[in-house]
Motif scaffolding. Structure first.
Motif, mmCIF file in Angstrom:
data_model
loop_
_atom_site.group_PDB
_atom_site.id
_atom_site.type_symbol
_atom_site.label_atom_id
_atom_site.label_comp_id
_atom_site.label_asym_id
_atom_site.label_seq_id
_atom_site.Cartn_x
_atom_site.Cartn_y
_atom_site.Cartn_z
ATOM 1 N N LYS A 155 22.972 15.070 59.257
ATOM 2 C CA LYS A 155 21.489 15.527 58.646
ATOM 3 C C LYS A 155 21.446 15.803 57.132
ATOM 4 N N ALA A 156 20.795 15.293 56.353
ATOM 5 C CA ALA A 156 20.638 15.662 55.192
ATOM 6 C C ALA A 156 19.353 15.973 54.751
ATOM 7 N N VAL A 157 18.853 17.024 53.830
ATOM 8 C CA VAL A 157 17.666 17.583 53.581
ATOM 9 C C VAL A 157 17.450 17.304 52.063
ATOM 10 N N PHE A 158 16.476 16.742 51.844
ATOM 11 C CA PHE A 158 15.838 16.348 50.242
ATOM 12 C C PHE A 158 14.810 17.211 50.053
ATOM 13 N N PRO A 159 14.933 18.255 49.198
ATOM 14 C CA PRO A 159 13.901 19.074 48.861
ATOM 15 C C PRO A 159 13.048 18.256 47.692
ATOM 16 N N THR A 201 8.534 17.786 51.590
ATOM 17 C CA THR A 201 7.420 17.248 50.613
ATOM 18 C C THR A 201 6.367 18.287 50.411
ATOM 19 N N GLY A 202 5.665 17.920 49.369
ATOM 20 C CA GLY A 202 4.625 18.601 49.080
ATOM 21 C C GLY A 202 3.348 17.813 48.442
ATOM 22 N N ARG A 203 2.292 18.280 47.969
ATOM 23 C CA ARG A 203 1.012 17.335 47.655
ATOM 24 C C ARG A 203 1.567 16.264 46.531
ATOM 25 N N ASN A 204 0.994 15.352 46.475
ATOM 26 C CA ASN A 204 1.400 14.075 45.378
ATOM 27 C C ASN A 204 2.739 13.371 45.897
ATOM 28 N N LYS A 205 3.200 13.587 47.030
ATOM 29 C CA LYS A 205 4.616 13.264 47.282
ATOM 30 C C LYS A 205 4.463 11.844 48.255
ATOM 31 N N ARG A 206 3.045 11.344 48.472
ATOM 32 C CA ARG A 206 3.205 10.330 49.416
ATOM 33 C C ARG A 206 3.967 9.042 49.173
ATOM 34 N N ALA A 230 11.783 25.788 50.792
ATOM 35 C CA ALA A 230 12.020 24.249 51.004
ATOM 36 C C ALA A 230 12.975 24.163 51.988
ATOM 37 N N VAL A 231 14.386 24.646 51.751
ATOM 38 C CA VAL A 231 15.447 24.564 52.754
ATOM 39 C C VAL A 231 15.155 25.033 54.111
ATOM 40 N N LEU A 232 14.579 26.034 53.832
ATOM 41 C CA LEU A 232 13.969 27.014 55.287
ATOM 42 C C LEU A 232 12.917 26.074 56.159
ATOM 43 N N CYS A 233 12.150 25.309 55.345
ATOM 44 C CA CYS A 233 11.199 24.385 56.068
ATOM 45 C C CYS A 233 11.706 23.318 57.008
ATOM 46 N N ALA A 234 13.000 23.134 56.576
ATOM 47 C CA ALA A 234 13.901 21.971 57.226
ATOM 48 C C ALA A 234 14.261 22.385 58.670
ATOM 49 N N GLN A 235 14.246 23.858 59.067
ATOM 50 C CA GLN A 235 15.062 24.311 60.137
ATOM 51 C C GLN A 235 14.905 23.796 61.411
ATOM 52 N N VAL A 265 22.449 19.507 51.656
ATOM 53 C CA VAL A 265 21.284 19.443 50.903
ATOM 54 C C VAL A 265 21.514 18.604 49.585
ATOM 55 N N ILE A 266 20.656 17.831 49.369
ATOM 56 C CA ILE A 266 20.767 17.028 48.063
ATOM 57 C C ILE A 266 19.537 17.252 47.146
#
Ligand code: UTP
Length: 295
Positions: A6-10, A57-62, A114-119, A129-130
């Motif tokens: 698994k890889a997380v992309f904040p 992701t956040g706002r404007n990231k669609r 942001a990383v915590l959001c991936a838990q 994490v990249i």
């Protein structure tokens, strides 16, 4: 040793250093020649064997979701016009065995948050994490190099490189020593964005990490740190009490594409090496440099 799948992309940061370009578009979609930064990061993770990609992701990231989604209209059009090579490029962006998960960070509370959001998506597994804005040009991907070190040790790992001592306030800075038994580079201390006079060294952390899931408990209790944000560095510093942290001096060249100069530098080098336009681009640079009396 567990595999890193698994890889997380904040990608939920506001990208203020690139305003106004990042007002409605994510920084991670800025192209280096013809490929967005986030695609280079995804390719690095996939090359290292990751098959589950978690985007915070956040706002404007669609547009990031759209980029990794199937584009039926475009593919039909390219196929109709017999643009086979372009069609392959578009279809090959994500291999079939790779899954993408998108999680919204509702407030940009910092990289640690942001990383915590991936838990929930990571569960109880080690993960990479990249940070896509740190573009690393390497014959063997930086994350692959780190995954190999993880397979030998099972330790948390951060990528590091020497930075200009004047710039310590822009980085996590580490104090590293060679372990007497293993010879591996162990981190004694890590500090987020210290002023040059307070920095333990000029070894900066760059945007690649391999972390054990124990980091989530630490992130949950990490208070706001530098810049009022929940810092991944602070949780990693807390992990040093119980866990080994290794520094990986990766082979490769890093471009800080979160800064304008780093971004321009990367475009220059990738443009010169580009198979289609490299030779003509070199000529343009030569002519421009002569015209502006730069050489
Ligand atoms: P940066 O420190 O580069 O912040 O974040 P930023 O907001 O992207 O850019 P500037 O400084 O305002 O120009 C490092 C990484 O962490 C992510 C960013 O998307 C980037 O990949 N990040 C940062 C988040 O996902 N969430 C956050 O709350 C903060």
């Amino acid at each position: 040793m567990k595999k890193i799948k698994k890889a997380v992309f904040p990608v939920a940061g506001l990208g203020t250093r690139f305003l106004p370009a990042t007002k409605a578009n994510p920084k991670e979609m800025l192209p280096i020649v013809d490929k967005p930064l986030i695609q280079y990061a995804v390719e690095e993770a996939v090359d290292a064997g990751c098959t589950e990609l978690v985007f915070i992701t956040g706002r404007n990231k669609r547009s990031i979701e759209d980029h990794f989604d199937k584009a039926y209209e475009l593919e039909t059009e390219l196929s109709y016009k017999n643009k086979v090579e372009l069609l392959e490029h578009v279809q090959k962006i994500i291999p079939d065995n790779v899954t993408c998960i998108y999680i919204r960070q509702t407030e940009a509370l910092g990289l640690g948050h942001a990383v915590l959001c991936a838990q929930a998506a990571i569960d109880n597994e080690p993960f990479a994490v990249i940070l896509a804005d740190d573009l690393i040009d390497a014959s063997k991907g930086a994350i692959t190099q780190m995954v190999e070190l993880y397979q030998q040790t099972g330790s948390n790992i951060i990528a590091v490189e020497q930075i200009d001592p004047e710039d310590t306030a822009s980085y996590g800075i580490v104090d590293v020593y060679a372990d007497a038994v293993s010879g591996l580079n162990r981190v004694r201390n890590i500090v987020e964005k210290p002023q040059p006079q307070d920095a333990p060294s000029n070894l900066g952390v760059v945007g690649r990490y391999i972390l054990n899931p124990t980091i989530f408990n630490l992130l949950r209790t990490t208070p706001r740190g530098a810049g009022g944000e929940i810092q991944l560095t602070d949780a990693i510093a807390a992990s040093l009490l119980h866990e080994t942290l290794l520094a990986c001096y990766f082979d490769g060249t890093r471009y800080d594409c979160g800064s304008k100069l780093g971004y321009l530098h990367a475009n220059l080098v990738y443009g010169l090496n580009h198979p289609q336009v490299g030779a003509d681009f070199k000529e343009i640079i030569r002519q421009t440099a002569a015209k502006l009396n730069l050489i």
